[in-house]
Design a protein around this motif. Sequence first.
Motif, PDB file in Angstrom:
ATOM      1  N   THR A  11     -51.877 -10.214  16.300  1.00 28.09           N
ATOM      2  CA  THR A  11     -53.169  -9.736  15.802  1.00 28.09           C
ATOM      3  C   THR A  11     -52.899  -8.453  15.032  1.00 28.09           C
ATOM      4  O   THR A  11     -52.548  -7.425  15.615  1.00 28.09           O
ATOM      5  CB  THR A  11     -54.144  -9.469  16.954  1.00 28.09           C
ATOM      6  OG1 THR A  11     -54.254 -10.645  17.760  1.00 28.09           O
ATOM      7  CG2 THR A  11     -55.510  -9.097  16.428  1.00 28.09           C
ATOM      8  N   ARG A  12     -53.060  -8.512  13.726  1.00 30.54           N
ATOM      9  CA  ARG A  12     -52.696  -7.385  12.877  1.00 30.54           C
ATOM     10  C   ARG A  12     -53.931  -6.592  12.462  1.00 30.54           C
ATOM     11  O   ARG A  12     -55.023  -7.152  12.291  1.00 30.54           O
ATOM     12  CB  ARG A  12     -51.965  -7.873  11.630  1.00 30.54           C
ATOM     13  CG  ARG A  12     -50.722  -8.669  11.935  1.00 30.54           C
ATOM     14  CD  ARG A  12     -50.042  -9.158  10.690  1.00 30.54           C
ATOM     15  NE  ARG A  12     -49.601  -8.062   9.839  1.00 30.54           N
ATOM     16  CZ  ARG A  12     -48.960  -8.240   8.687  1.00 30.54           C
ATOM     17  NH1 ARG A  12     -48.704  -9.461   8.255  1.00 30.54           N
ATOM     18  NH2 ARG A  12     -48.581  -7.212   7.967  1.00 30.54           N
ATOM     19  N   GLU A  14     -56.009  -4.693   9.720  1.00 32.23           N
ATOM     20  CA  GLU A  14     -56.131  -4.846   8.280  1.00 32.23           C
ATOM     21  C   GLU A  14     -57.222  -3.921   7.747  1.00 32.23           C
ATOM     22  O   GLU A  14     -58.086  -3.446   8.489  1.00 32.23           O
ATOM     23  CB  GLU A  14     -56.488  -6.299   7.916  1.00 32.23           C
ATOM     24  CG  GLU A  14     -55.475  -7.333   8.364  1.00 32.23           C
ATOM     25  CD  GLU A  14     -54.244  -7.365   7.487  1.00 32.23           C
ATOM     26  OE1 GLU A  14     -54.240  -6.637   6.458  1.00 32.23           O
ATOM     27  OE2 GLU A  14     -53.289  -8.087   7.811  1.00 32.23           O
ATOM     28  N   ARG A 239     -61.063 -15.128  17.071  1.00 37.56           N
ATOM     29  CA  ARG A 239     -61.756 -14.411  15.993  1.00 37.56           C
ATOM     30  C   ARG A 239     -63.211 -14.154  16.351  1.00 37.56           C
ATOM     31  O   ARG A 239     -63.740 -13.053  16.111  1.00 37.56           O
ATOM     32  CB  ARG A 239     -61.664 -15.210  14.699  1.00 37.56           C
ATOM     33  CG  ARG A 239     -62.314 -14.520  13.503  1.00 37.56           C
ATOM     34  CD  ARG A 239     -62.205 -15.362  12.233  1.00 37.56           C
ATOM     35  NE  ARG A 239     -62.775 -14.656  11.105  1.00 37.56           N
ATOM     36  CZ  ARG A 239     -64.072 -14.620  10.830  1.00 37.56           C
ATOM     37  NH1 ARG A 239     -64.933 -15.276  11.622  1.00 37.56           N
ATOM     38  NH2 ARG A 239     -64.525 -13.947   9.788  1.00 37.56           N
ATOM     39  N   GLU A 250     -64.615  -6.943  10.143  1.00 41.47           N
ATOM     40  CA  GLU A 250     -63.403  -7.774  10.140  1.00 41.47           C
ATOM     41  C   GLU A 250     -62.198  -6.931   9.694  1.00 41.47           C
ATOM     42  O   GLU A 250     -61.722  -7.025   8.557  1.00 41.47           O
ATOM     43  CB  GLU A 250     -63.578  -8.978   9.229  1.00 41.47           C
ATOM     44  CG  GLU A 250     -62.525 -10.057   9.425  1.00 41.47           C
ATOM     45  CD  GLU A 250     -62.859 -11.344   8.700  1.00 41.47           C
ATOM     46  OE1 GLU A 250     -62.063 -12.289   8.794  1.00 41.47           O
ATOM     47  OE2 GLU A 250     -63.910 -11.406   8.046  1.00 41.47           O
ATOM     48  N   SER A 253     -56.506  -9.459  11.404  1.00 45.32           N
ATOM     49  CA  SER A 253     -56.102 -10.788  10.944  1.00 45.32           C
ATOM     50  C   SER A 253     -55.083 -11.334  11.928  1.00 45.32           C
ATOM     51  O   SER A 253     -54.540 -10.596  12.755  1.00 45.32           O
ATOM     52  CB  SER A 253     -55.503 -10.734   9.533  1.00 45.32           C
ATOM     53  OG  SER A 253     -54.287 -10.015   9.541  1.00 45.32           O
ATOM     54  N   ARG A 255     -51.478 -13.487  12.476  1.00 47.08           N
ATOM     55  CA  ARG A 255     -50.239 -13.894  11.814  1.00 47.08           C
ATOM     56  C   ARG A 255     -49.428 -14.738  12.787  1.00 47.08           C
ATOM     57  O   ARG A 255     -49.046 -14.269  13.859  1.00 47.08           O
ATOM     58  CB  ARG A 255     -49.421 -12.677  11.382  1.00 47.08           C
ATOM     59  CG  ARG A 255     -48.143 -13.044  10.649  1.00 47.08           C
ATOM     60  CD  ARG A 255     -47.446 -11.800  10.120  1.00 47.08           C
ATOM     61  NE  ARG A 255     -46.252 -12.121   9.366  1.00 47.08           N
ATOM     62  CZ  ARG A 255     -46.228 -12.513   8.102  1.00 47.08           C
ATOM     63  NH1 ARG A 255     -47.372 -12.623   7.448  1.00 47.08           N
ATOM     64  NH2 ARG A 255     -45.100 -12.788   7.488  1.00 47.08           N
ATOM     65  N   ASN A 259     -46.432 -18.463   9.557  1.00 46.85           N
ATOM     66  CA  ASN A 259     -46.567 -17.567   8.407  1.00 46.85           C
ATOM     67  C   ASN A 259     -45.254 -16.845   8.136  1.00 46.85           C
ATOM     68  O   ASN A 259     -44.849 -16.692   6.983  1.00 46.85           O
ATOM     69  CB  ASN A 259     -47.668 -16.532   8.661  1.00 46.85           C
ATOM     70  CG  ASN A 259     -49.034 -17.163   8.872  1.00 46.85           C
ATOM     71  OD1 ASN A 259     -49.811 -16.723   9.707  1.00 46.85           O
ATOM     72  ND2 ASN A 259     -49.325 -18.214   8.108  1.00 46.85           N
TER      73      ASN A 259
END
Length: 399
Positions: A11-12, A14, A239, A250, A253, A255, A259
């Motif tokens: 969970t990055r 952003e 999400r 939001e 993101s 990954r 990916n």
Amino acid sequence: IAMGGLDKVLTREEDVPPQQEHLKDQAPGRTIHDVYALKASAPLIRVISPEMGVWTTASRGGKISRPSETVGVWPAVLDMNLHVLEHGRFFTALDDDLARNVIVIGSGIRDELFGSPEETGRPIIPLGETVSVNGQPFVIVGMLQHYESESDRKQRELNKHVAPEPQTGVTRKRGWGSRSPSGWVFRRKNYTAYIPLNTMWLRFRASSGTNNIPDPQLTDLDIKVASLEKLEPALQQARNVLMVTHRGIEDFSFRTQENSADDINRTIRNARMSGGLIAAISLLVGGIGIMNIMLASITERVREIGIRKAIGATTFAIFIQIIVESLVIALAGGVAGLAASWGLVQLLQALTPTSNTPVITLDAMAVAFAFSALVGILAGLIPAFKAARLDPIQALRYG
């Protein structure tokens, strides 16, 4: 796989999307609140591993380790990152609740603070020893397995058989060490230091909070899905939960390892395209050089060609002669290029005997030689046509 397997999802954090730019200051980032919300409302998530990391140095008895990241985690990190506990134990939920100063280290930290088994000639298991981490005392309760890539293992085996220098008695290590992505991953795991999440929160993050409340921000939030077949529904479920805890902002993101694999394949593909473009330009320049050599040769041999045609040489015979001469020049260059490549590879193997040395296969050599021949034939076409179309009468008057 070395970093957690195909079912691991990062969970990055952003930047907020353009339509939410006015909410940028309200973006909460990844916090411990997200963790508890995912545990309660995302049944398709099998494992949740929050992490709080700070850069530290560990010291003991005057020895200081290189700067590395000490990470506050839950015991779930073992499953998340596929760690293997070789000695001792991992800290428990009780250690985390009481914020105990206990630590689990990797073999790299052990080697720098206590010495490596290769140097001492005996196994070193520092369980129960106390080390200082940024001035805070921690008791070692466990040590992770030593991780290494195949090239590093071969390098270590090779160093065992290197004799000490007669004058100094020092054993010189051969090679430059593994520089591959997998080697970097293994070294990072060997320099891992884990402490309970609450300990990290109170000991190292309290001073960075506001109103005397420790900073709840996480440096990483990793999850593992219950099933790869339900990856998309699981990510959608996660999400939905995070959109609630982040109040509709939001700023995150997901990954997946897929990916990462796509990025690696894209990088490899771009490198091959770049190499192919450079090779094509080199072949073009080489072909132009051969063509100019042959044109200059024909200019100097116009009378000779006229004499040959006057005594019966056919147009086709002259054409083939020039093509063969051009082909010989190209093949000579191809042989020289193969010899230089082979010598360079042998040099690299001598310098780095176990670490990602390039390999030249017979198939690659055959393809390269075939392209040399093709360039020679194509470069000789224009000079061959020019020589074949010479009028013998005019050629005999030349010079």
